[in-house]
Design a protein around this motif. Structure first.
Motif, PDB file in Angstrom:
ATOM      1  N   LYS A   1     -27.565   8.289   6.534  1.00 53.91           N
ATOM      2  CA  LYS A   1     -28.643   7.967   5.543  1.00 53.91           C
ATOM      3  C   LYS A   1     -28.437   9.071   4.209  1.00 53.91           C
TER       4      LYS A   1
ATOM      5  N   GLU B   1     -37.524   7.714   3.825  1.00 55.83           N
ATOM      6  CA  GLU B   1     -38.297   6.985   4.320  1.00 55.83           C
ATOM      7  C   GLU B   1     -37.482   6.051   5.610  1.00 55.83           C
ATOM      8  N   GLY B   2     -38.252   5.490   6.162  1.00 56.17           N
ATOM      9  CA  GLY B   2     -37.715   4.442   7.239  1.00 56.17           C
ATOM     10  C   GLY B   2     -37.137   5.152   8.483  1.00 56.17           C
ATOM     11  N   GLN B   3     -37.573   6.531   8.793  1.00 63.54           N
ATOM     12  CA  GLN B   3     -37.214   7.261   9.865  1.00 63.54           C
ATOM     13  C   GLN B   3     -38.505   7.576  10.742  1.00 63.54           C
ATOM     14  N   ASP B   4     -38.521   7.294  12.247  1.00 68.21           N
ATOM     15  CA  ASP B   4     -39.596   7.609  12.994  1.00 68.21           C
ATOM     16  C   ASP B   4     -39.362   8.746  13.760  1.00 68.21           C
TER      17      ASP B   4
END
Length: 292
Positions: free
Chosen positions: A66, A121-124
């Motif tokens: 990413k 964003e979109g990373q846990d």
């Protein structure tokens, strides 16, 4: 796994391989520059630290990809065995050094990169400074490393800071690199690339902001300017939070040193005394000095 074995099994490397050499700068993983007829690559052979931090290498690779798509991290070339190693493109440039912080353009570039990271964003993937401290200490305990005097005292304050920071919904629970020291920033002359994403995860922006100042002995005035550069203005409340997180950063160094003293205890060739480093950090903390 030996370097030659890895090279032999990666088509991009094996077909036009010329040579490899050690890359300096890392105290945790082993890194090598791989030269082929067409390109240069970086091979990182991973240490076992992430096994103790509950951070998967698979999620790290996703973050690296990413960041590359966003333009500030090297391209991942091979990651079929991420727990063991990863290969990226080699970026021609140099690691930033303390003297570079006198360059306002470079400081602005650093802040721009940090803001891009904090907006990811979109990373846990979760990795707070408190996760790091407790993960390292748990690992040190598993290696039966004796905790120096003073560790429990400094941990008490860390717990209080963690509780205070849990109320910050604006700057806590944001994606952070968590290892954004100058040595992990490659300057190409016009761009800044960020490497070593293994500790990245949802964390605290203020922890991130302390890493360069506390390792480069910023004065109080420089710390204030640093915060102003990031936030666009200066507030005393922000400065107080920053000081608390510098304390947490120092304690993280203690935990890191104890963990690696255990992880490397069988390494007869190690050149760095991790346990003495941890004791040094404790002494500075107890003297009210939150800088390395």
């Amino acid at each position: 796994m030996e370097v030659e074995d890895i090279i032999r099994n990666i088509p991009e490397l094996a077909s036009e391989f010329l040579s490899f050499e050690n890359l300096d700068g890392g105290l945790c993983n082993k890194t090598f520059k791989i030269l082929t007829k067409q390109k240069a690559y970086v091979l990182r052979i991973n240490s076992k630290q992430n096994e103790y931090l509950n951070l998967t290498r698979h999620s790290e690779i996703e973050v690296m990809k990413k960041a590359h798509c966003d333009g500030f991290s090297p391209k991942v070339i091979a990651s079929d065995f991420p727990e063991q190693f990863v290969i990226t493109e080699f970026i021609e440039g140099r690691m930033l050094e303390k003297e570079d912080l006198a360059d306002e353009n470079i400081k602005s570039m650093i802040m721009h990169r940090l803001k891009l990271i904090h907006e990811m964003e979109g990373q846990d993937r979760k990795c707070t400074p408190y996760d790091l401290i407790h993960g390292y200490l748990k690992g040190a305990d598993s290696f039966q490393v004796k905790r120096p005097d003073g560790v429990n005292r400094i941990l008490d304050r860390v717990e209080k800071i963690a509780y205070q920071r849990s109320n910050d919904k604006e700057y806590n629970n944001k994606f952070c690199h968590n290892d954004s020291f100058l040595c992990n920033m490659i300057y190409t002359g016009d761009k800044l690339q960020i490497i070593d994403w293994e500790l990245s995860g949802i964390g605290d922006i203020f922890f991130e902001l302390t890493l360069i100042p506390f390792t480069n002995q910023f004065s109080e005035a420089e710390e204030r300017e640093w915060l102003k550069l990031y936030f666009g203005h200066f507030e005393e409340d922000t400065f107080r939070i920053f000081q608390s997180m510098k304390y947490v950063s120092m304690v993280r160094e203690v935990a890191w040193g104890l963990f690696y003293s255990g992880l490397t205890k069988e390494d007869k060739h190690k050149e760095f005394d991790y346990y003495k480093f941890a004791e040094y950090c404790i002494e500075r903390i107890e003297n009210g000095i939150y800088q390395l």
